[in-house]
Design a protein around this motif. Structure first.
Motif, PDB file in Angstrom:
ATOM      1  N   ARG A  97       8.709  12.857  -3.789  1.00 31.83           N
ATOM      2  CA  ARG A  97       7.489  11.850  -3.568  1.00 31.83           C
ATOM      3  C   ARG A  97       7.468  11.429  -2.327  1.00 31.83           C
ATOM      4  NH1 ARG A  97       7.722  10.059  -8.723  1.00 31.83           N
ATOM      5  NH2 ARG A  97       8.108   7.958  -8.223  1.00 31.83           N
ATOM      6  N   LEU A  98       8.594  10.723  -2.072  1.00 27.77           N
ATOM      7  CA  LEU A  98       8.733   9.934  -0.480  1.00 27.77           C
ATOM      8  C   LEU A  98       8.861  10.994   0.544  1.00 27.77           C
ATOM      9  CD1 LEU A  98       9.383   7.558   0.960  1.00 27.77           C
ATOM     10  CD2 LEU A  98      11.688   7.563   0.307  1.00 27.77           C
ATOM     11  N   GLN A  99       9.780  12.128   0.058  1.00 29.11           N
ATOM     12  CA  GLN A  99       9.875  13.415   0.929  1.00 29.11           C
ATOM     13  C   GLN A  99       8.465  13.861   1.418  1.00 29.11           C
ATOM     14  OE1 GLN A  99      12.932  15.815  -0.799  1.00 29.11           O
ATOM     15  NE2 GLN A  99      14.488  14.741   0.290  1.00 29.11           N
ATOM     16  N   SER A 100       7.689  13.987   0.450  1.00 30.34           N
ATOM     17  CA  SER A 100       6.457  14.785   0.612  1.00 30.34           C
ATOM     18  C   SER A 100       5.483  13.948   1.354  1.00 30.34           C
ATOM     19  CB  SER A 100       5.825  15.103  -0.931  1.00 30.34           C
ATOM     20  OG  SER A 100       6.277  15.915  -1.442  1.00 30.34           O
ATOM     21  N   LEU A 101       5.432  12.512   1.052  1.00 32.28           N
ATOM     22  CA  LEU A 101       4.698  11.501   1.699  1.00 32.28           C
ATOM     23  C   LEU A 101       5.218  11.359   3.363  1.00 32.28           C
ATOM     24  CD1 LEU A 101       2.372   9.527   1.589  1.00 32.28           C
ATOM     25  CD2 LEU A 101       4.026   7.730   1.022  1.00 32.28           C
ATOM     26  N   LEU A 102       6.482  11.615   3.646  1.00 38.06           N
ATOM     27  CA  LEU A 102       6.967  11.413   4.881  1.00 38.06           C
ATOM     28  C   LEU A 102       6.612  12.578   5.588  1.00 38.06           C
ATOM     29  CD1 LEU A 102      10.628  10.846   4.382  1.00 38.06           C
ATOM     30  CD2 LEU A 102       9.121   9.341   5.346  1.00 38.06           C
ATOM     31  N   ILE A 103       6.429  14.031   5.217  1.00 38.42           N
ATOM     32  CA  ILE A 103       5.855  15.133   5.856  1.00 38.42           C
ATOM     33  C   ILE A 103       4.621  14.938   6.021  1.00 38.42           C
ATOM     34  CG2 ILE A 103       5.668  17.495   5.403  1.00 38.42           C
ATOM     35  CD1 ILE A 103       7.910  17.684   3.598  1.00 38.42           C
ATOM     36  N   GLY A 129       0.895  -1.082  -0.079  1.00 44.27           N
ATOM     37  CA  GLY A 129       0.075   0.162   0.066  1.00 44.27           C
ATOM     38  C   GLY A 129       0.983   1.256   0.073  1.00 44.27           C
ATOM     39  N   LEU A 130       1.807   1.189   0.603  1.00 43.34           N
ATOM     40  CA  LEU A 130       3.020   2.168   0.825  1.00 43.34           C
ATOM     41  C   LEU A 130       3.441   2.686  -0.695  1.00 43.34           C
ATOM     42  CD1 LEU A 130       4.487   4.526   2.098  1.00 43.34           C
ATOM     43  CD2 LEU A 130       5.961   2.825   2.775  1.00 43.34           C
ATOM     44  N   ALA A 131       3.653   1.485  -1.247  1.00 40.22           N
ATOM     45  CA  ALA A 131       4.426   1.391  -2.720  1.00 40.22           C
ATOM     46  C   ALA A 131       3.335   2.034  -3.787  1.00 40.22           C
ATOM     47  CB  ALA A 131       4.892   0.170  -3.098  1.00 40.22           C
ATOM     48  N   GLN A 132       1.970   1.792  -3.516  1.00 43.35           N
ATOM     49  CA  GLN A 132       0.983   2.224  -4.426  1.00 43.35           C
ATOM     50  C   GLN A 132       0.672   3.857  -4.067  1.00 43.35           C
ATOM     51  OE1 GLN A 132      -2.312  -0.590  -3.173  1.00 43.35           O
ATOM     52  NE2 GLN A 132      -2.796  -0.956  -4.996  1.00 43.35           N
ATOM     53  N   THR A 133       0.704   4.222  -2.830  1.00 47.40           N
ATOM     54  CA  THR A 133       0.556   5.569  -2.444  1.00 47.40           C
ATOM     55  C   THR A 133       1.692   6.416  -3.029  1.00 47.40           C
ATOM     56  OG1 THR A 133      -0.137   5.077  -0.246  1.00 47.40           O
ATOM     57  CG2 THR A 133       0.376   7.417  -0.748  1.00 47.40           C
TER      58      THR A 133
END
Length: 194
Positions: A157-163, A133-137
């Protein structure tokens, strides 16, 4: 008659998964019993094994459902926006809104299920569902970006999701306080540049 029975069984299965998904996000796996999930949809505990082989199977499907809902919301935001910048602004504002913060049962699977995944351990169904699910997000965030897929854009993208996930987690943990709103505002400033 058999066709009606099959369609009723399929309907009940979807309802059970939906209820389990909401309960999983709101209360966590350890607080959920089979009886509680079945009661949420007006069915008896005895009918559970007609639909699922185990609670673990249901929790896996519930996690998958939670991520599917999140991806669907992201798609809706993208489709209802006039351009990518507008879409990104709308996504960030919706994700970090008070409404989303307060909607634990219907909120982001990345936030709600992170602890469940960590506790479940390697190879467990819920952990595998979380990783997928994280990979899908992350994949669903691609259309919100202007540039082509590069290592740098994947990192962004990863940084944005982390925030987003971190801010929602902290905002929920401090809900009802002024600090909760400050956390959301700080994350919006980071992500929207305002």
């Amino acid at each position: 008659m058999a066709k009606s029975s099959r369609s009723e069984t399929a309907k009940h299965r979807r309802e059970i998964i939906g209820a389990a998904s909401r309960l999983l996000r709101e209360q966590g796996d350890s607080a959920i019993s089979v009886q509680k999930v079945m009661g949420e949809v007006g069915l008896t505990h005895g009918g559970f094994y007609k639909h699922f082989s185990s609670k673990d199977e249901l929790m896996n499907l519930a996690a998958e459902e939670a991520f599917s809902e999140l991806i669907g919301v992201m798609q809706d935001v993208l489709e209802s926006s006039t351009n990518k910048n507008d879409a990104w602004d709308n996504l960030v504002r919706a994700y970090l809104s008070r409404e989303h913060r307060e909607d634990r049962a219907g909120g982001c699977a990345n936030t709600a299920l992170a602890t469940e995944s960590a506790r479940a351990g390697d190879g467990s169904a819920i952990r595998n569902a979380y990783i997928h699910g994280l990979a899908q997000t992350l994949e669903a965030l691609k259309p919100f970006q202007d540039e082509a897929s590069t290592a740098e854009s994947e990192q962004e993208r990863l940084q944005s999701l982390l925030i987003l996930v971190g801010a929602l987690t902290l905002s929920r943990a401090t809900a009802g306080t002024e600090l909760s709103d400050r956390v959301s505002s700080a994350a919006k400033a980071l992500l929207l540049g305002s």
